[in-house]
Scaffold this active site. Structure first.
Site, short mmCIF file in Angstrom:
data_model
loop_
_atom_site.label_atom_id
_atom_site.label_comp_id
_atom_site.label_asym_id
_atom_site.label_seq_id
_atom_site.Cartn_x
_atom_site.Cartn_y
_atom_site.Cartn_z
N HIS A 236 1.02 -1.08 -0.04
CA HIS A 236 0.03 -0.06 0.01
C HIS A 236 0.79 1.19 -0.08
O HIS A 236 1.04 1.99 1.04
CB HIS A 236 -1.00 0.07 1.19
CG HIS A 236 -2.03 0.92 1.09
ND1 HIS A 236 -3.40 0.52 1.28
CD2 HIS A 236 -2.18 2.13 0.68
CE1 HIS A 236 -4.21 1.58 1.17
NE2 HIS A 236 -3.49 2.62 0.91
N ASN A 281 -2.32 -1.87 -3.87
CA ASN A 281 -3.26 -0.95 -3.92
C ASN A 281 -3.32 0.34 -4.63
O ASN A 281 -2.37 0.91 -4.48
CB ASN A 281 -3.46 -0.44 -2.56
CG ASN A 281 -4.45 0.38 -2.02
OD1 ASN A 281 -5.66 0.14 -1.93
ND2 ASN A 281 -4.07 1.84 -1.83
N GLU A 282 -4.24 0.37 -5.37
CA GLU A 282 -4.51 1.58 -6.29
C GLU A 282 -3.01 1.86 -7.15
O GLU A 282 -2.51 2.90 -6.99
CB GLU A 282 -4.78 2.77 -5.31
CG GLU A 282 -5.98 2.59 -5.07
CD GLU A 282 -6.58 3.93 -4.13
OE1 GLU A 282 -5.78 4.92 -4.05
OE2 GLU A 282 -7.80 3.64 -3.54
N TYR A 413 -14.89 5.89 -4.59
CA TYR A 413 -15.47 6.85 -3.59
C TYR A 413 -16.27 7.68 -4.34
O TYR A 413 -17.35 8.34 -3.55
CB TYR A 413 -13.93 7.84 -3.36
CG TYR A 413 -13.16 7.08 -2.32
CD1 TYR A 413 -13.36 7.33 -1.07
CD2 TYR A 413 -12.07 6.32 -2.65
CE1 TYR A 413 -12.47 6.80 -0.21
CE2 TYR A 413 -11.28 5.66 -1.66
CZ TYR A 413 -11.40 5.93 -0.36
OH TYR A 413 -10.65 5.36 0.50
N GLU A 495 -12.87 0.11 -1.15
CA GLU A 495 -12.50 1.31 -0.23
C GLU A 495 -13.76 2.36 -0.82
O GLU A 495 -13.89 2.51 -1.97
CB GLU A 495 -11.10 2.19 -0.56
CG GLU A 495 -9.87 1.65 0.13
CD GLU A 495 -8.81 2.50 0.01
OE1 GLU A 495 -8.84 3.66 -0.07
OE2 GLU A 495 -7.74 1.86 0.26
N TRP A 545 -13.48 3.16 4.31
CA TRP A 545 -12.25 3.91 4.63
C TRP A 545 -12.63 5.06 5.23
O TRP A 545 -13.30 6.09 4.83
CB TRP A 545 -11.55 4.29 3.13
CG TRP A 545 -10.09 4.94 3.79
CD1 TRP A 545 -9.96 6.20 3.81
CD2 TRP A 545 -8.98 4.36 4.06
NE1 TRP A 545 -8.44 6.61 4.16
CE2 TRP A 545 -8.08 5.04 4.20
CE3 TRP A 545 -8.50 2.92 3.96
CZ2 TRP A 545 -6.69 5.01 4.39
CZ3 TRP A 545 -7.31 2.69 3.88
CH2 TRP A 545 -6.09 3.48 4.40
N GLU A 552 -3.50 10.98 6.04
CA GLU A 552 -3.98 11.00 4.79
C GLU A 552 -3.03 11.59 3.72
O GLU A 552 -2.93 12.70 3.11
CB GLU A 552 -5.23 11.60 4.58
CG GLU A 552 -6.57 11.18 5.03
CD GLU A 552 -6.82 9.76 4.40
OE1 GLU A 552 -6.47 9.61 3.27
OE2 GLU A 552 -7.24 8.81 5.13
N TRP A 553 -1.74 10.74 3.68
CA TRP A 553 -0.37 10.98 3.08
C TRP A 553 -0.17 12.38 3.07
O TRP A 553 0.02 12.98 4.04
CB TRP A 553 -0.94 10.68 1.45
CG TRP A 553 -1.07 8.96 1.51
CD1 TRP A 553 -2.36 8.48 1.25
CD2 TRP A 553 -0.46 7.91 1.58
NE1 TRP A 553 -2.48 7.09 1.37
CE2 TRP A 553 -1.33 6.56 1.75
CE3 TRP A 553 0.93 7.90 1.96
CZ2 TRP A 553 -0.43 5.55 1.97
CZ3 TRP A 553 1.55 6.78 2.32
CH2 TRP A 553 0.75 5.54 2.15
N PHE A 561 -11.23 11.08 7.41
CA PHE A 561 -11.93 10.10 6.54
C PHE A 561 -12.47 9.23 7.80
O PHE A 561 -13.06 8.34 7.51
CB PHE A 561 -11.17 9.31 5.56
CG PHE A 561 -11.18 9.97 4.18
CD1 PHE A 561 -12.11 9.73 3.27
CD2 PHE A 561 -10.43 11.07 3.86
CE1 PHE A 561 -12.00 10.34 2.02
CE2 PHE A 561 -10.30 11.77 3.02
CZ PHE A 561 -11.29 11.26 1.74
#
Length: 601
Positions: A236, A281-282, A413, A495, A545, A552-553, A561
């Site tokens: 991730h 992931n993504e 999302y 998510e 999520w 959050e990065w 979130f």
């Protein structure tokens, strides 16, 4: 040491391991793991025509890797594994008006009848999700090596909105027992988390960290103890720093073997205790993070515009290789990767906007879904672009890639509108300086002026400008996935969630916990999934999520979130109203009973 540090930071670096791996037999990490660094610079009095080709080798330890590239990290005051404690019954009371008459008496709400045609089928798995770097903290604990995100958040000026790091985060590395107990107390069925690659392999390859393997083993066992199914993601986004400096990370084909070596260790150690695996992931997101900021990582000769696609090429080979590896090891659980994106709505009914929508699908979900679910190769529009620089997949590679996802796992999302650029798609395709190049599909979050110009849905926090509550488009989205990629194992929304606007500015805890837009997002999203199921779409699971507020990065802790509030000073947790709204969907419409599991008093 100071001079060495300056040279290291200013020169191009190439790091190579000087120890071999033993994937089949995990062993404890040696006390001072080392790697050798080939360092550009002059060497003695040798004369050559190109001084920039000079190199010198030095050996660094695990501590050096942190000190030279990341610097000091913060530590939590509580740094031993915390036992779970009973959840106060007062915390398990849903907010008023959720699914029984409100209190105090006197308030009246309209009766809403249950839709008897809706239901989540038996075996539908649902739960909450987190990711290692966003939640764990314990940055240097028990042998973890740095990832690229430790460098990005410690060293790259302005990379985050508030200069915040993942050093402590939610301290989930030590508080996982309590965190699992908290979700079990609400009857949550699944907990999805990721393993930190650089905890298992501090240098990304080579020596294996036995303490890390034992830690995640206990996380998995704790889930099982509380009746929560563990779902595990191998990667991730937190790429081991050493692999980025060694050969460019996902830009190099060498990453494939290192990822498979890592996957083999994890699969072998945990086996079939995990019913659900996600390899990556993504990839759309982490591949689009390339090129990484200049002057912090080893240089690469790959042109910047090509780098995301070289990354994606190697991701497909690594993912598919891991899929086949797991099957060869007897892993019975489902294996997929997590795609991401939103439903793409044509802004108008023009043919140009329809073409833009198709290009958007091809450059987003289709990038990884077409090779995996259709034919082992890229969709047409993307293939036309990458054929100038990427090698074609061989027939053997296409065969290896195709069919390597047991479900269509999608992080979905929101939705948005797409339309053709003002000068037209063909003009954009020929113009590298166009900001929409190479996809050449423009986007908007508002309907066309002829349709009133309204938002596609309420906006989330300004730090998530990409996110709107567009839940009314979810059924169409799920139908599109089913019709386009035809996943035999069904669709999982792995998510989805919402950043309550301006939550970070609230100072009263009761105000924070009452999150009306996020609550309505979850209610409406679950109803949208129920609509799709009632219309014949095979949706098999979903993951909200996030389990709690976390890093959050690049938005740090400013963008919220979480289904639970976290006080990042005291590490207190508290359920938000949205969590109860989410769980209530399964209490009301699930064929499987929602069974809370409690910590013994």
């Amino acid at each position: 040491m100071k001079m060495l540090f300056l040279i290291l930071m200013q020169a191009a670096l190439a790091v190579s391991q000087n120890s071999s791996s033993n994937a089949s037999a995990p062993s404890s990490i040696i006390p001072t793991p080392t790697a050798s660094i080939s360092l550009n610079g002059s060497s003695g009095t040798t004369t050559v025509s190109n001084p920039t080709a000079f190199s010198s080798s030095i050996v660094i330890t695990w501590n050096d890797l942190w000190d030279l590239f990341v610097g000091p990290v913060s530590m939590a005051t509580m740094n031993t594994t915390m036992a779970a404690t009973p959840i106060p019954t007062s915390e398990l009371i849903p907010p008023p008006g959720l699914y029984y008459s409100s209190f105090p008496t006197g308030q009246q709400i309209p009766m809403a009848s249950k839709n008897s045609s809706w239901s989540f089928p038996k075996g539908f798995w649902w739960g909450v999700a987190s990711a290692a770097y966003q939640a764990e903290g314990a940055a240097k604990a028990e042998g973890r090596g740095p990832s690229i995100w430790d460098v990005l958040l410690h060293r790259v000026t302005g990379y985050t909105v508030a200069n915040q790091t993942g050093d402590i985060a939610d301290n989930h590395y030590y508080m996982y027992k309590q965190d699992i107990a908290r979700i079990a107390a609400l009857g949550v069925k699944t907990y999805s988390f990721s393993i930190s690659w650089s905890r298992i392999f501090p240098f990304g390859n080579g020596q294996i960290n036995q303490e890390a393997l034992e830690h995640y083993d206990d996380v998995i066992n704790t889930c099982i103890e509380y009746g929560v199914e563990p779902s595990v993601t191998l990667f991730h986004w937190d790429l081991p720093l050493n692999l980025q400096n060694l050969y460019g990370g996902w830009l190099s084909s060498e990453i494939v073997d290192d990822f498979l070596n890592y996957a083999k260790v994890v699969f072998s150690y945990y086996g079939n205790k995990v019913p659900r695996w996600f390899t990556v992931n993504e990839p759309i997101v982490f591949c689009d993070d390339y090129p990484l900021p200049d002057n912090y990582f080893t240089n690469t000769s790959i042109p910047k515009y090509q780098q995301p696609y070289w990354c994606g090429h190697h991701v497909l080979l690594a993912h598919s290789g891991a899929y086949h590896l797991a099957r060869s090891l007897g892993i019975n659980g489902t294996i997929s990767f997590k795609n991401n994106g939103g439903y793409k709505i044509p802004l108008t009914n023009s043919s140009a906007d329809a073409r833009a929508v198709q290009r958007a699908w091809d450059f987003n979900e289709g990038w990884f879904a077409n090779p995996t679910f259709i034919n082992g190769d890229y969709p047409t529009n993307l293939k036309d672009f990458v054929s100038d620089f990427l090698p074609d997949f061989t027939d053997a590679e296409k065969q290896m890639i195709n069919g390597t996802a047991d479900v269509f796992a999608h992080d979905a999302y929101t939705s948005q509108f797409y339309f053709a650029p003002d000068a037209g798609i063909d003009s954009c395709v020929q113009n590298k300086s166009n900001p929409l190049w190479p996809s050449c599909a423009n986007t908007s979050y508002t309907y066309s002026s002829s349709d009133g110009g309204w938002n596609v849905g309420p906006a989330a926090d300004p730090l998530s400008p990409w996110l709107h509550k567009a839940t009314d488009w979810v059924p169409a989205f799920l139908h599109y996935i089913a019709d386009t990629w035809k996943p035999a194992g069904g669709i999982a929304v792995t998510e989805f969630g919402f950043a309550e606007p301006f939550e970070v500015q609230k100072t009263i805890k009761a105000d924070i916990l009452f999150d009306p837009i996020r609550s309505s997002y979850y209610k409406d999203y679950m109803e949208a999934i129920l609509i799709a199921i009632s219309e014949g779409v095979n949706v098999v699971g979903c993951l909200a999520w996030s389990i709690f507020d976390n890093l959050e990065w690049s938005d740090g802790y400013q963008d919220k979130f979480g289904l639970q509030y976290v006080n990042f000073t005291t590490q207190e947790r508290a359920y938000k109203a949205s969590f109860f709204e989410y769980v209530n969907a399964f209490v009301t419409y699930g064929q499987d009973e929602v069974v809370p599991h409690y910590v013994p008093s």
